[in-house]
Enzyme design. Structure first.
Site, mmCIF file in Angstrom:
data_model
loop_
_atom_site.group_PDB
_atom_site.id
_atom_site.type_symbol
_atom_site.label_atom_id
_atom_site.label_comp_id
_atom_site.label_asym_id
_atom_site.label_seq_id
_atom_site.Cartn_x
_atom_site.Cartn_y
_atom_site.Cartn_z
ATOM 1 N N ARG A 179 -106.046 -3.424 -44.903
ATOM 2 C CA ARG A 179 -106.894 -4.381 -45.294
ATOM 3 C C ARG A 179 -108.315 -4.513 -44.427
ATOM 4 O O ARG A 179 -108.715 -5.593 -44.354
ATOM 5 C CB ARG A 179 -106.395 -5.807 -45.478
ATOM 6 N N SER A 229 -102.532 -11.016 -54.131
ATOM 7 C CA SER A 229 -101.513 -11.411 -53.208
ATOM 8 C C SER A 229 -102.142 -12.192 -52.357
ATOM 9 O O SER A 229 -103.114 -12.029 -51.823
ATOM 10 C CB SER A 229 -100.943 -9.990 -52.519
ATOM 11 N N GLU A 299 -104.028 -13.100 -47.032
ATOM 12 C CA GLU A 299 -105.013 -11.878 -47.353
ATOM 13 C C GLU A 299 -106.227 -12.551 -48.277
ATOM 14 O O GLU A 299 -107.231 -11.932 -48.187
ATOM 15 C CB GLU A 299 -104.312 -11.118 -48.455
#
Length: 308
Positions: A179, A229, A299
């Site tokens: 990420r 998410s 996230e």
């Protein structure tokens, strides 16, 4: 931070045109959470050059600046954003193909990129067919799903640096991680990405995309507004299982709820505020930490002032 907002708005309109500069634009209309107060200025460059000049102009005025794609990983404060939102999803949407290389501008959605690749019998982007983001955002965070990620297919990325230079960076120099990428760590702005794909049978590619879509629809609450998410995967654990084991699945704060379909998602059940979502995220983090000693890192990205 103070800056001359009316003068900046006038300057941006002279660069981008009146139709591409809007004041007090509700960010609830530009995020998949469908949450967020107004941005002071919301601009939509239609070319790479006007994007570069607009970024330079905002910086010269000392204005806070945020570059937006599809808003699929973003929670904007109920108070909105005091600064300029530069949205690429409404302008930079071209796709060019040469052999097995496909170059997508930053505003192209991953779904459209995957569909274009499939139609051209090019494989490698199937994993992205259901990720609700833009190519620029996907490079920014090295988006991935179902054992695929952008790092696997990116050959090069054209970016604008904080100094206003347009440069090209090879994929193996992008420092892709979980990420993250150089775009995120160095404050770069993605203009386009060239993807290295492979020839394959269109029917086989379509079958793989359909399979991933069916799996995603069966497991994820796609029918409700969310930012995907909510938490990153903690090392050695799965966020969703920790949340279930902590007894937090189905927990609500206002209009925000830990999805009963997939505990890794916080969803907007209707009328949720950013404060509701942040409050629920904090509750989940506290309970998982208390029971299992694991820190859940969001996230989702937060933009604007936290009212708490």
């Amino acid at each position: 931070m103070t800056y001359d907002l009316p003068a900046l708005a006038d300057r941006l309109r002279s660069i981008l045109g009146d139709e591409n500069v809007r004041a007090d634009e509700p960010m609830s209309e530009h995020t998949t959470f469908e949450i967020g107060g107004p941005a002071q200025l919301f601009v939509t460059p239609q070319t790479v050059e006007t994007l570069r000049v607009a970024l330079d102009t905002c910086r010269s005025f000392g204005a806070p600046l945020f570059v937006l794609g599809c808003g699929s990983d973003l929670l904007v404060s109920d108070e909105g954003y005091e600064g300029v939102i530069v949205c690429l999803a409404d302008g930079l949407g071209d796709i060019e193909v040469e052999g097995t290389r496909m170059t997508c501008q930053a505003g192209v959605t991953l779904k459209d990129a995957a569909e274009a690749a499939c139609a051209l019998s090019l494989a490698g982007l199937e994993f992205a067919c259901g990720i609700p983001g833009s190519v620029g955002g996907a490079v920014f965070m090295n988006a991935g799903a179902y054992d695929g990620q952008m790092a696997d297919v990116v050959e090069s990325v054209d970016v604008i640096t904080p100094e206003g230079e347009l440069v090209s960076i090879a994929g193996d120099q992008m420092e892709f991680g979980y990420r993250t990428s150089r775009v995120r760590s160095e404050g770069l702005v993605v203009v386009s990405a060239t993807l290295r794909l492979e020839e394959d049978d269109e029917t086989a590619i379509r079958a793989r995309m359909d399979d991933l879509t069916e799996r995603r629809e069966a497991k994820q609450p796609l029918e409700m507004p969310s930012a995907g998410s909510t938490f990153k995967r903690p090392e050695g654990y799965f966020a969703g299982k920790l949340i279930i084991d902590a007894g937090m699945q189905g927990k609500s704060v206002g209009g925000a709820q830990v999805s009963t379909k997939h505990a890794g998602f916080v969803v907007n059940t209707g009328g949720a505020t950013a404060a509701d979502v942040r409050g629920l995220i904090a509750l989940v983090q506290e309970e998982v930490k208390r029971q299992f000693g694991v820190d859940l890192e969001p996230e989702v990205r937060f933009l604007g002032k936290d009212p708490r």
